[in-house]
Design a protein around this motif. Structure first.
Motif, PDB file in Angstrom:
ATOM      1  N   TYR A 221     -70.966   3.658   4.868  1.00 60.19           N
ATOM      2  CA  TYR A 221     -71.814   2.450   5.119  1.00 60.19           C
ATOM      3  C   TYR A 221     -72.188   1.873   3.812  1.00 60.19           C
ATOM      4  CZ  TYR A 221     -72.444   5.057   9.339  1.00 60.19           C
ATOM      5  OH  TYR A 221     -72.444   5.598  10.602  1.00 60.19           O
ATOM      6  N   GLY A 222     -71.367   2.172   2.524  1.00 65.89           N
ATOM      7  CA  GLY A 222     -71.633   1.466   1.330  1.00 65.89           C
ATOM      8  C   GLY A 222     -72.933   1.733   0.639  1.00 65.89           C
ATOM      9  N   GLU A 223     -73.752   2.413   1.096  1.00 62.40           N
ATOM     10  CA  GLU A 223     -75.078   2.802   0.279  1.00 62.40           C
ATOM     11  C   GLU A 223     -75.579   4.185   0.515  1.00 62.40           C
ATOM     12  OE1 GLU A 223     -78.040   0.174   2.044  1.00 62.40           O
ATOM     13  OE2 GLU A 223     -77.644   0.513   4.045  1.00 62.40           O
ATOM     14  N   SER A 224     -76.534   4.767  -0.123  1.00 58.07           N
ATOM     15  CA  SER A 224     -76.931   6.100   0.122  1.00 58.07           C
ATOM     16  C   SER A 224     -78.152   6.334   1.158  1.00 58.07           C
ATOM     17  CB  SER A 224     -77.924   6.364  -1.013  1.00 58.07           C
ATOM     18  OG  SER A 224     -79.008   5.652  -1.358  1.00 58.07           O
ATOM     19  N   PRO A 225     -78.453   7.411   1.818  1.00 57.30           N
ATOM     20  CA  PRO A 225     -79.115   7.384   2.941  1.00 57.30           C
ATOM     21  C   PRO A 225     -80.524   6.888   2.422  1.00 57.30           C
ATOM     22  CG  PRO A 225     -77.935   9.387   2.837  1.00 57.30           C
ATOM     23  CD  PRO A 225     -77.660   8.608   1.661  1.00 57.30           C
ATOM     24  N   GLN A 226     -80.991   7.097   1.259  1.00 55.03           N
ATOM     25  CA  GLN A 226     -82.479   6.676   0.981  1.00 55.03           C
ATOM     26  C   GLN A 226     -82.483   5.206   0.886  1.00 55.03           C
ATOM     27  OE1 GLN A 226     -80.221   8.898  -0.639  1.00 55.03           O
ATOM     28  NE2 GLN A 226     -81.322  10.404  -1.585  1.00 55.03           N
ATOM     29  N   ALA A 227     -81.317   4.559   0.441  1.00 57.78           N
ATOM     30  CA  ALA A 227     -81.417   3.211   0.345  1.00 57.78           C
ATOM     31  C   ALA A 227     -81.445   2.467   1.756  1.00 57.78           C
ATOM     32  CB  ALA A 227     -80.215   2.781  -0.524  1.00 57.78           C
ATOM     33  N   ALA A 228     -80.425   3.020   2.667  1.00 57.74           N
ATOM     34  CA  ALA A 228     -80.440   2.559   3.848  1.00 57.74           C
ATOM     35  C   ALA A 228     -81.755   2.623   4.822  1.00 57.74           C
ATOM     36  CB  ALA A 228     -79.331   3.340   4.642  1.00 57.74           C
ATOM     37  N   CYS A 229     -82.361   3.856   4.681  1.00 58.39           N
ATOM     38  CA  CYS A 229     -83.704   3.835   5.157  1.00 58.39           C
ATOM     39  C   CYS A 229     -84.645   2.958   4.674  1.00 58.39           C
ATOM     40  CB  CYS A 229     -84.112   5.491   5.193  1.00 58.39           C
ATOM     41  SG  CYS A 229     -85.822   5.773   5.902  1.00 58.39           S
ATOM     42  N   ALA A 230     -84.739   2.761   3.397  1.00 59.92           N
ATOM     43  CA  ALA A 230     -85.914   1.728   2.831  1.00 59.92           C
ATOM     44  C   ALA A 230     -85.469   0.421   3.201  1.00 59.92           C
ATOM     45  CB  ALA A 230     -85.532   2.011   1.011  1.00 59.92           C
ATOM     46  N   ASN A 231     -84.111  -0.045   3.323  1.00 61.13           N
ATOM     47  CA  ASN A 231     -83.821  -1.289   3.692  1.00 61.13           C
ATOM     48  C   ASN A 231     -84.244  -1.559   5.051  1.00 61.13           C
ATOM     49  OD1 ASN A 231     -82.653  -1.963   1.096  1.00 61.13           O
ATOM     50  ND2 ASN A 231     -80.601  -1.240   1.657  1.00 61.13           N
ATOM     51  N   LEU A 232     -83.917  -0.531   5.943  1.00 60.19           N
ATOM     52  CA  LEU A 232     -84.393  -0.735   7.351  1.00 60.19           C
ATOM     53  C   LEU A 232     -86.004  -0.883   7.626  1.00 60.19           C
ATOM     54  CD1 LEU A 232     -81.913   2.042   9.243  1.00 60.19           C
ATOM     55  CD2 LEU A 232     -81.936  -0.374   9.460  1.00 60.19           C
ATOM     56  N   ARG A 233     -86.818   0.052   6.628  1.00 58.01           N
ATOM     57  CA  ARG A 233     -88.174  -0.040   6.945  1.00 58.01           C
ATOM     58  C   ARG A 233     -88.432  -1.502   6.373  1.00 58.01           C
ATOM     59  NH1 ARG A 233     -89.443   4.298   2.931  1.00 58.01           N
ATOM     60  NH2 ARG A 233     -91.664   3.391   3.367  1.00 58.01           N
ATOM     61  N   LEU A 234     -88.068  -2.020   5.582  1.00 62.45           N
ATOM     62  CA  LEU A 234     -88.497  -3.411   5.080  1.00 62.45           C
ATOM     63  C   LEU A 234     -87.889  -4.474   5.663  1.00 62.45           C
ATOM     64  CD1 LEU A 234     -87.446  -2.775   1.045  1.00 62.45           C
ATOM     65  CD2 LEU A 234     -89.675  -3.359   2.155  1.00 62.45           C
ATOM     66  N   LYS A 235     -86.852  -4.276   6.587  1.00 63.00           N
ATOM     67  CA  LYS A 235     -86.247  -5.233   7.373  1.00 63.00           C
ATOM     68  C   LYS A 235     -87.288  -5.190   8.692  1.00 63.00           C
ATOM     69  CE  LYS A 235     -81.247  -5.418   6.305  1.00 63.00           C
ATOM     70  NZ  LYS A 235     -80.079  -5.001   6.654  1.00 63.00           N
ATOM     71  N   HIS A 236     -87.701  -3.814   8.985  1.00 62.59           N
ATOM     72  CA  HIS A 236     -88.734  -3.975   9.867  1.00 62.59           C
ATOM     73  C   HIS A 236     -90.062  -4.416   9.890  1.00 62.59           C
ATOM     74  CE1 HIS A 236     -90.973  -2.026  13.341  1.00 62.59           C
ATOM     75  NE2 HIS A 236     -91.718  -1.267  12.588  1.00 62.59           N
ATOM     76  N   ALA A 237     -90.367  -4.466   8.395  1.00 62.42           N
ATOM     77  CA  ALA A 237     -91.538  -5.054   8.233  1.00 62.42           C
ATOM     78  C   ALA A 237     -91.581  -6.523   7.966  1.00 62.42           C
ATOM     79  CB  ALA A 237     -91.996  -4.533   6.649  1.00 62.42           C
ATOM     80  N   ALA A 238     -90.272  -6.956   7.778  1.00 65.79           N
ATOM     81  CA  ALA A 238     -90.236  -8.559   7.773  1.00 65.79           C
ATOM     82  C   ALA A 238     -90.155  -9.072   9.058  1.00 65.79           C
ATOM     83  CB  ALA A 238     -88.960  -8.650   7.014  1.00 65.79           C
ATOM     84  N   ASN A 239     -89.681  -8.344  10.291  1.00 63.89           N
ATOM     85  CA  ASN A 239     -89.749  -8.735  11.362  1.00 63.89           C
ATOM     86  C   ASN A 239     -91.123  -8.789  12.149  1.00 63.89           C
ATOM     87  OD1 ASN A 239     -87.882  -9.317  13.768  1.00 63.89           O
ATOM     88  ND2 ASN A 239     -88.712  -7.379  14.544  1.00 63.89           N
ATOM     89  N   LEU A 240     -91.863  -7.754  11.783  1.00 59.09           N
ATOM     90  CA  LEU A 240     -93.386  -7.929  11.991  1.00 59.09           C
ATOM     91  C   LEU A 240     -94.117  -8.950  11.440  1.00 59.09           C
ATOM     92  CD1 LEU A 240     -94.007  -3.865  11.921  1.00 59.09           C
ATOM     93  CD2 LEU A 240     -93.636  -5.276  13.805  1.00 59.09           C
ATOM     94  N   LEU A 241     -93.528  -9.215  10.190  1.00 57.66           N
ATOM     95  CA  LEU A 241     -94.275 -10.316   9.639  1.00 57.66           C
ATOM     96  C   LEU A 241     -94.163 -11.738  10.419  1.00 57.66           C
ATOM     97  CD1 LEU A 241     -93.958  -9.502   5.577  1.00 57.66           C
ATOM     98  CD2 LEU A 241     -96.321  -9.566   7.327  1.00 57.66           C
ATOM     99  N   ALA A 242     -92.937 -11.714  10.776  1.00 58.03           N
ATOM    100  CA  ALA A 242     -92.284 -13.065  11.337  1.00 58.03           C
ATOM    101  C   ALA A 242     -92.918 -13.210  12.704  1.00 58.03           C
ATOM    102  CB  ALA A 242     -90.905 -13.283  11.252  1.00 58.03           C
ATOM    103  N   THR A 243     -92.934 -11.886  13.547  1.00 59.79           N
ATOM    104  CA  THR A 243     -93.108 -11.969  14.993  1.00 59.79           C
ATOM    105  C   THR A 243     -94.534 -11.411  15.549  1.00 59.79           C
ATOM    106  OG1 THR A 243     -92.116  -9.824  15.382  1.00 59.79           O
ATOM    107  CG2 THR A 243     -90.685 -11.842  15.305  1.00 59.79           C
ATOM    108  N   THR A 244     -95.370 -11.089  14.753  1.00 64.45           N
ATOM    109  CA  THR A 244     -96.674 -10.463  15.131  1.00 64.45           C
ATOM    110  C   THR A 244     -97.555 -11.013  14.294  1.00 64.45           C
ATOM    111  OG1 THR A 244     -96.768  -8.605  13.793  1.00 64.45           O
ATOM    112  CG2 THR A 244     -95.518  -8.385  15.641  1.00 64.45           C
ATOM    113  N   PRO A 245     -98.702 -11.100  15.062  1.00 69.66           N
ATOM    114  CA  PRO A 245    -100.160 -11.399  13.961  1.00 69.66           C
ATOM    115  C   PRO A 245    -100.611 -10.404  13.059  1.00 69.66           C
ATOM    116  CG  PRO A 245    -100.754 -11.053  16.203  1.00 69.66           C
ATOM    117  CD  PRO A 245     -99.353 -10.821  16.221  1.00 69.66           C
ATOM    118  N   MET A 246     -99.876  -9.303  13.138  1.00 66.88           N
ATOM    119  CA  MET A 246    -100.646  -8.044  12.025  1.00 66.88           C
ATOM    120  C   MET A 246    -100.737  -8.501  10.849  1.00 66.88           C
ATOM    121  SD  MET A 246     -97.971  -5.242  13.723  1.00 66.88           S
ATOM    122  CE  MET A 246     -98.425  -3.832  12.837  1.00 66.88           C
ATOM    123  N   THR A 247    -101.804  -7.953  10.185  1.00 63.57           N
ATOM    124  CA  THR A 247    -102.230  -8.265   8.792  1.00 63.57           C
ATOM    125  C   THR A 247    -101.118  -7.434   7.923  1.00 63.57           C
ATOM    126  OG1 THR A 247    -103.458  -6.111   8.581  1.00 63.57           O
ATOM    127  CG2 THR A 247    -104.731  -7.998   9.240  1.00 63.57           C
TER     128      THR A 247
END
Length: 327
Positions: A221-247
């Protein structure tokens, strides 16, 4: 061969194992839910709207054009949203073995996107298989249509399958076995993007040592498991920011960050802007939030399942207006 098993308008359909069938068509629409407990590979394609999915690998939200494939022991629960339409196919081991006679055929677990033309082919073949009549005379035509659908599903997974040669192993069978284990670990990461996942957790799921798992993961996958996990969590956060009214604080917690400061630093380093700036520039989505945080998705499904009254099926295989229970 049974016709399509369909859950619609708040129905709950429970499907167990079956024998003597190459493939079974399953669908969920308009808040319908499907609990699949069969011992077959299952592949789901979101045709319209969205759907929440819970399985042993975690929790997912499918949007139109997404596909997800689960192993035989995953026991997925699929619940379509108010406008959702999700079609699935349970594929028997006999069908997969029969396909290998026609060439180098393979299907694997994973999560991805499907091209519009492939989605139309999947829907067309799925519909034809679902309408297939019983009887010996129809068996040949049924198997031909199943083969056509499986080939389309295999083409859908072509990008992932290009990684198989990178896997260690003296034979193609061994490489595929390693790839399947790594894909399950990757799917587990994507299904748990609301928390930090330790490498030991992932290594245990593949039955590799942590060192060996990390080495193969980086190669594939071209990245370490730690980096992949961190990137997935940040993409998840970005998605929540764009699609929910959560603070922003709620988004940080729902993405597995201990405090707002660490979330703010990580988000800015990844996206080049603050979370507030990202929210202000992200396109708004109409209607209900498409992507909920994992706890909210779990509660939504649990409430939906609790509110459904399940009766035993006494009529035809097609769902109709009833709530079905299949064993």
């Amino acid at each position: 061969m049974d016709k399509a098993k369909w859950a619609d308008r708040g129905q709950l359909l429970r499907i167990g194992s079956a024998q003597g069938q190459w493939a079974r068509c399953i669908g969920a629409s308009r808040l319908g839910s499907v609990e699949f407990h069969g011992q077959e590979l299952s592949i789901w394609v979101q045709m319209r709207g969205g759907a929440w999915v819970e399985a042993k690998e975690g929790r997912f939200y499918l949007r139109a054009g997404d596909w997800i494939a689960f192993a035989r022991d995953s026991a997925p629960l699929v619940q379509a949203d108010a406008q959702g339409l999700c079609i699935g196919m349970a594929i028997s081991e006999d069908a997969l073995k029969a396909m290998t006679r026609f060439g180098n055929f393979d299907l694997h677990v994973g999560l991805g996107r499907i091209a519009p033309d492939h989605a139309r082919d999947v829907a067309r073949n799925w519909y034809r298989i679902a309408r297939q009549q019983d009887g010996a005379a129809a068996t040949t035509a049924h198997q031909a249509r199943v083969r056509s659908l499986l080939l389309t599903l295999e083409e859908m997974q072509a990008d992932d399958r290009s990684r198989i040669p990178l896997c260690p192993g003296a034979s193609l069978a061994r490489k595929r076995q390693v790839f399947e284990r790594m894909q399950r670990a990757r799917l587990f990461m994507e299904g748990n993007c609301d928390r930090i996942i330790r490498i030991a957790e992932l290594a245990d799921r593949t039955q590799f040592s942590m060192w060996y798992f990390s080495k193969i993961f980086h190669r594939l996958y071209g990245e370490s498991p730690q980096a992949a996990c961190a990137n997935l969590r940040l993409k998840h956060a970005a998605n929540l920011l764009a699609t929910t009214p959560m603070t922003i604080g709620e988004v940080a917690i729902a993405s597995g960050f201990d405090n707002n400061c660490s979330f703010a630093r990580s988000f800015r380093a990844h996206f080049g802007m603050t979370a507030s700036e990202y929210r202000s520039t992200a396109p708004n989505h109409d209607g209900q939030s498409a992507q909920m945080c994992a706890p909210a998705r779990a509660n939504h499904i649990a409430v939906g399942r609790e509110s459904l009254r399940v009766d035993r099926e006494t009529g035809s295989a097609h769902a109709g207006p009833k709530v079905l229970q299949r064993s």
